[in-house]
Write a protein that holds these residues in place. Structure first.
Motif, mmCIF file in Angstrom:
data_model
loop_
_atom_site.group_PDB
_atom_site.id
_atom_site.type_symbol
_atom_site.label_atom_id
_atom_site.label_comp_id
_atom_site.label_asym_id
_atom_site.label_seq_id
_atom_site.Cartn_x
_atom_site.Cartn_y
_atom_site.Cartn_z
ATOM 1 N N CYS A 169 39.489 1.808 -23.672
ATOM 2 C CA CYS A 169 37.988 1.784 -22.887
ATOM 3 C C CYS A 169 36.760 1.679 -23.861
ATOM 4 O O CYS A 169 37.200 1.767 -25.081
ATOM 5 C CB CYS A 169 37.692 3.823 -22.870
ATOM 6 S SG CYS A 169 35.852 4.203 -22.342
ATOM 7 N N THR A 215 31.191 6.618 -20.452
ATOM 8 C CA THR A 215 30.341 6.597 -19.324
ATOM 9 C C THR A 215 30.700 6.078 -17.480
ATOM 10 O O THR A 215 29.979 4.879 -17.567
ATOM 11 C CB THR A 215 28.962 5.671 -19.951
ATOM 12 O OG1 THR A 215 30.108 4.254 -20.494
ATOM 13 C CG2 THR A 215 28.698 5.983 -21.329
ATOM 14 N N LEU A 216 31.916 6.603 -17.986
ATOM 15 C CA LEU A 216 31.955 5.763 -16.502
ATOM 16 C C LEU A 216 32.599 4.048 -16.618
ATOM 17 O O LEU A 216 32.421 3.680 -15.127
ATOM 18 C CB LEU A 216 31.527 6.123 -15.175
ATOM 19 C CG LEU A 216 32.218 7.555 -15.490
ATOM 20 C CD1 LEU A 216 31.592 8.416 -14.592
ATOM 21 C CD2 LEU A 216 33.492 7.656 -14.156
ATOM 22 N N PHE A 217 33.032 3.560 -17.215
ATOM 23 C CA PHE A 217 33.360 2.016 -16.729
ATOM 24 C C PHE A 217 34.190 1.867 -15.987
ATOM 25 O O PHE A 217 34.511 0.715 -15.617
ATOM 26 C CB PHE A 217 33.671 0.954 -18.463
ATOM 27 C CG PHE A 217 32.660 0.722 -19.346
ATOM 28 C CD1 PHE A 217 32.017 -0.764 -19.009
ATOM 29 C CD2 PHE A 217 32.397 2.088 -20.210
ATOM 30 C CE1 PHE A 217 31.216 -0.695 -20.452
ATOM 31 C CE2 PHE A 217 30.788 1.459 -21.658
ATOM 32 C CZ PHE A 217 30.402 -0.400 -20.966
ATOM 33 N N GLY A 218 35.469 2.554 -15.860
ATOM 34 C CA GLY A 218 36.360 1.883 -15.030
ATOM 35 C C GLY A 218 37.211 1.291 -15.610
ATOM 36 O O GLY A 218 38.554 0.931 -15.012
ATOM 37 N N GLU A 219 37.310 1.551 -16.708
ATOM 38 C CA GLU A 219 38.425 0.055 -17.418
ATOM 39 C C GLU A 219 39.868 0.657 -17.577
ATOM 40 O O GLU A 219 40.806 0.578 -17.852
ATOM 41 C CB GLU A 219 38.148 -0.515 -18.507
ATOM 42 C CG GLU A 219 37.002 -1.109 -18.706
ATOM 43 C CD GLU A 219 37.449 -2.914 -18.418
ATOM 44 O OE1 GLU A 219 39.340 -2.785 -18.001
ATOM 45 O OE2 GLU A 219 36.479 -3.410 -17.994
ATOM 46 N N ARG B 74 35.281 3.935 -32.297
ATOM 47 C CA ARG B 74 36.245 2.808 -33.178
ATOM 48 C C ARG B 74 35.679 1.687 -34.263
ATOM 49 O O ARG B 74 34.880 1.059 -33.382
ATOM 50 C CB ARG B 74 36.253 1.979 -31.593
ATOM 51 C CG ARG B 74 36.518 0.585 -31.910
ATOM 52 C CD ARG B 74 37.828 0.089 -30.610
ATOM 53 N NE ARG B 74 38.147 0.847 -29.480
ATOM 54 C CZ ARG B 74 38.258 0.530 -27.946
ATOM 55 N NH1 ARG B 74 36.911 0.304 -27.710
ATOM 56 N NH2 ARG B 74 38.726 2.000 -27.755
ATOM 57 N N VAL B 85 37.905 -4.256 -15.457
ATOM 58 C CA VAL B 85 36.916 -4.035 -14.311
ATOM 59 C C VAL B 85 34.897 -3.689 -14.080
ATOM 60 O O VAL B 85 34.814 -3.294 -12.946
ATOM 61 C CB VAL B 85 37.975 -2.772 -13.050
ATOM 62 C CG1 VAL B 85 39.204 -3.783 -12.807
ATOM 63 C CG2 VAL B 85 38.515 -1.750 -14.242
ATOM 64 N N SER B 86 35.058 -3.376 -15.681
ATOM 65 C CA SER B 86 34.198 -2.919 -15.541
ATOM 66 C C SER B 86 33.011 -3.977 -14.968
ATOM 67 O O SER B 86 32.665 -5.111 -15.272
ATOM 68 C CB SER B 86 33.754 -2.518 -17.226
ATOM 69 O OG SER B 86 33.713 -3.671 -18.013
ATOM 70 N N ALA B 90 27.425 -2.160 -16.428
ATOM 71 C CA ALA B 90 27.471 -1.121 -16.868
ATOM 72 C C ALA B 90 27.537 -1.102 -17.724
ATOM 73 O O ALA B 90 27.539 -0.550 -19.000
ATOM 74 C CB ALA B 90 29.278 -0.494 -16.046
ATOM 75 N N HIS B 155 25.156 1.116 -11.949
ATOM 76 C CA HIS B 155 25.491 1.766 -12.842
ATOM 77 C C HIS B 155 25.387 3.654 -12.979
ATOM 78 O O HIS B 155 25.882 4.476 -12.518
ATOM 79 C CB HIS B 155 25.884 1.237 -13.795
ATOM 80 C CG HIS B 155 26.793 2.012 -14.614
ATOM 81 N ND1 HIS B 155 27.932 2.077 -13.918
ATOM 82 C CD2 HIS B 155 27.277 2.492 -15.566
ATOM 83 C CE1 HIS B 155 29.160 2.689 -15.244
ATOM 84 N NE2 HIS B 155 28.447 3.733 -16.013
ATOM 85 N N TRP B 158 25.607 6.029 -9.928
ATOM 86 C CA TRP B 158 27.461 6.159 -9.387
ATOM 87 C C TRP B 158 27.692 6.938 -10.690
ATOM 88 O O TRP B 158 29.257 8.110 -9.819
ATOM 89 C CB TRP B 158 27.861 4.521 -8.901
ATOM 90 C CG TRP B 158 29.530 4.628 -8.939
ATOM 91 C CD1 TRP B 158 30.091 5.191 -7.825
ATOM 92 C CD2 TRP B 158 30.949 4.026 -9.753
ATOM 93 N NE1 TRP B 158 31.471 4.975 -8.185
ATOM 94 C CE2 TRP B 158 31.808 4.269 -9.389
ATOM 95 C CE3 TRP B 158 30.403 4.380 -11.315
ATOM 96 C CZ2 TRP B 158 33.018 4.466 -10.180
ATOM 97 C CZ3 TRP B 158 31.247 3.900 -12.304
ATOM 98 C CH2 TRP B 158 32.568 4.066 -11.424
ATOM 99 N N LEU B 174 36.506 3.098 -7.813
ATOM 100 C CA LEU B 174 35.560 1.611 -7.977
ATOM 101 C C LEU B 174 34.370 1.233 -7.175
ATOM 102 O O LEU B 174 33.571 0.981 -7.467
ATOM 103 C CB LEU B 174 36.880 0.280 -8.628
ATOM 104 C CG LEU B 174 36.846 1.249 -9.857
ATOM 105 C CD1 LEU B 174 37.467 0.021 -10.285
ATOM 106 C CD2 LEU B 174 36.121 1.491 -11.325
#
Ligand code: FES
Lengths: 256, 203
Positions: A169, A215-219, B74, B85-86, B90, B155, B158, B174
Motif C-alpha cells: 500500500c 485511499t483505495l489505490f487497490g495495490e 512509512r 495496479v493503481s 489514484a 479516482h 470510485w 477494480l
C-alpha cells in the motif's frame, strides 16, 4: 541460473541497514525463492558470514510467516502466491533481484528481512474473534448459511496475515487485513452478536497503530497472496459507519 | 469519510455546473437567463456557495491529514517499489487536487468576480465566455485543468463510494465503469466549450 541479489541487511532493530549485493550462482529454476535464500545462506555460513535472516514456517502459503518485497512487489511477481510459493523459474538467468523487508512504521524491522507484525495481533485482540461457549463439536451444516455469505466469508477467511497488503500500500494502510477479518466474522451467524462492536473496536485499534489511511489505490488486492478483494474494505467501512451510529444512539451497546 | 462526503457534494456541484455551461451551445438567451435565474435565487445561491466552501475546506483538511499519515506510516521507503495496479488517477490524486485548488481560485476571480477578466459583464455570461476563450492560452489553461479534474473524479468518485461502503460487491472490484463515465462526461463537457470557442464557435 546465476543471479545477483540486492538484499537489505540490518543487524538489529535500531541498527542502520543498507542494501548489500550477493552473487547467487548455480540456482536451480525449480527452487522456491526461500530455498534459493537457503542456498545463499549456506554459502554465507561456510564463508563465516552471518546468514540473511528471513521469516518462514510452513513454506506452502498457509502460515503467513514469509513475505518480502521482491523487485518492488510484495511477494514478488507472481499473483496469488506467497514468497514461499514463488519459484525461481519466474526469473531469468542473469537477473538482479532486489529483496527488501516490508516497510511500515507499524512493522519495525527486527533483523534483515524480518519485521515485527504484532500490530496485526493487537488488531485481532481488539475484536477479531467470536465469543462463544463452544461445548462439544456440533454437527456439520447444522446452522444454515446462505451460499453467497459462506463463499464471501470463506474468501475473506483465507487471509494469512502476512502483511503484504500493508507493504504494497502506498499509504502503508492495514485496511485490507482488518477488512478481511471483519468480513469473515461479520458474515457468519456466529459473528453476528458482536458484529458492530467488532468493527468499531478493530478499526479503532487499526487507527491507533501507526498505519496510514486507505485511499483505495487497490495495490493491496493485487499483492495479497490469497487474492482478497478490496470489496471487503467497503464492507468494513459500512459496518464501521453503522457501528458509529449505533454507538451514538445507545452508548452502552458497543462498550458492553 | 469526510473526504468522501465532501467530495460527493462537490461532484454534485460540478455536474450541475457542466450541464449549465453546456447551455452556451443553445445561445446567449438561454445561458444568460439561466445565470440570471441562479442569481435571482439570492439566499439559496449563497447557501450553496457556503456549503461548497465548507466542503472545500474540509476536503483539503482531510487531504492534508491523510498525506501526513502516509508520510508517518512509512518513514523508510523502499529502494525499489513497482506499482502494480493503481491507476494514474489514484497516484496523482494529491497533486491533481492541488492543481484544481489553484485553478478554482483563478476561475472564481476570472468568471465570478471578473477581477481577472478584461471585458467582464456581470449579466452577460455568454459574452464573458466567448471573449475569454478566444485567447488561446486561457483556453489551454482550462483544458489542462479539466483533464486534472477528470482524473481526480475518476479516482475520487470510485473510491468515495467504497469509503462509504455503498458499493455492491463485484467480481472485478477494480473496475469502475460508473466513475469512468461520470469523469468522462464532466471532462468532455467542460473541455468542449473552450475548444469550440477557440475553434471559432459561434461562427
Ligand atoms: S512460509 Fe508459510 S506462508 Fe510462506
Amino acid at each position: 541460473m546465476n543471479l545477483t541479489l540486492r538484499v537489505w541487511r540490518q543487524s538489529a532493530p535500531d541498527a542502520r541497514g543498507s542494501i548489500v549485493n550477493y552473487e547467487a550462482n548455480d540456482i536451480s529454476p525449480d527452487m522456491s525463492f526461500l530455498e534459493m535464500l537457503d542456498v545463499v545462506n549456506e554459502r554465507l555460513t561456510e564463508r563465516g558470514e552471518i546468514p540473511i535472516a528471513f521469516d518462514h514456517d510452513c513454506r506452502e502459503g498457509i502460515c503467513g510467516s514469509c513475505g518480502v518485497m521482491i523487485n518492488g512487489a510484495a511477494h514478488g511477481p507472481m499473483r496469488g502466491t506467497a514468497t514461499c510459493q514463488l519459484h525461481m523459474r519466474s526469473f531469468t538467468d542473469g537477473d538482479t533481484i532486489t529483496v527488501e523487508p516490508w516497510r511500515a512504521r507499524a512493522f519495525p524491522v527486527i533483523k534483515d528481512l524480518c519485521v515485527d507484525r504484532s500490530a496485526f495481533d493487537r488488531i485481532i485482540a481488539a475484536g477479531g474473534y467470536v465469543s462463544a461457549n463452544t461445548g462439544g463439536a456440533r454437527d456439520a451444516n447444522e446452522i444454515l448459511i446462505p451460499k453467497e455469505n459462506v463463499d464471501t466469508a470463506m474468501d475473506a477467511a483465507a487471509c494469512i496475515g502476512c502483511g503484504a497488503c500493508v507493504a504494497a500500500c502506498p499509504n502503508a494502510s492495514a485496511s485490507l487485513f482488518t477488512a478481511a477479518k471483519i468480513t469473515h466474522l461479520g458474515l457468519l451467524p456466529q459473528g453476528q452478536p458482536e458484529r458492530y462492536r467488532r468493527a468499531l473496536r478493530m478499526v479503532t485499534r487499526m487507527d491507533l497503530e501507526s498505519f496510514g489511511g486507505c485511499t483505495l489505490f487497490g495495490e493491496c488486492q493485487d499483492a495479497c497472496p490469497k487474492e482478497i478483494s478490496i470489496d471487503t474494505i467497503a464492507r468494513m467501512n459500512r459496518d464501521y459507519l453503522k457501528a458509529v451510529m449505533i454507538a451514538k444512539a445507545e452508548p452502552d451497546s458497543t462498550t458492553a | 469519510m469526510v473526504m468522501a462526503v465532501t467530495g460527493i457534494i462537490m461532484i454534485g456541484f460540478v455536474v450541475g455546473h457542466v450541464l449549465g455551461n453546456l447551455l452556451v451551445f443553445r445561445g446567449p438567451e438561454k445561458l444568460n437567463s439561466y445565470a440570471a435565474f441562479l442569481r435571482g435565487t439570492g439566499g439559496a445561491l449563497w447557501l450553496a456557495r457556503l456549503v461548497l466552501l465548507a466542503s472545500v475546506i474540509m476536503h483539503v483538511v482531510a487531504a492534508v491529514q491523510l498525506t501526513r499519515l502516509q508520510r508517518k506510516a512509512r518513514p523508510i521507503g523502499y529502494d525499489r517499489q513497482e506499482p502494480q495496479v493503481s491507476t494514474l488517477a489514484a497516484r496523482t490524486i494529491r497533486w491533481g487536487g492541488l492543481l484544481i485548488f489553484f485553478f478554482v481560485i483563478l476561475h472564481i476571480l476570472h468568471f465570478t468576480t471578473g477581477t481577472l477578466h478584461p471585458t467582464f459583464n456581470h449579466t452577460d455570461v455568454y459574452a464573458n465566455m466567448i471573449s475569454a476563450f478566444r485567447v488561446p492560452w486561457i483556453a489551454a489553461l482550462y483544458v489542462v485543468a479539466m483533464a486534472a479534474l477528470g482524473l481526480h473524479l475518476y479516482h475520487g468518485m470510485w473510491s468515495s463510494v467504497r469509503t462509504l461502503g455503498m458499493n455492491r460487491a463485484s467480481r472485478d472490484p477494480l473496475k469502475r465503469r460508473a466513475a469512468a463515465l461520470l469523469a468522462a462526461v464532466v471532462w468532455l463537457g467542460f473541455t468542449i466549450i473552450p475548444v469550440a470557442i477557440l475553434a471559432g464557435f459561434p461562427s
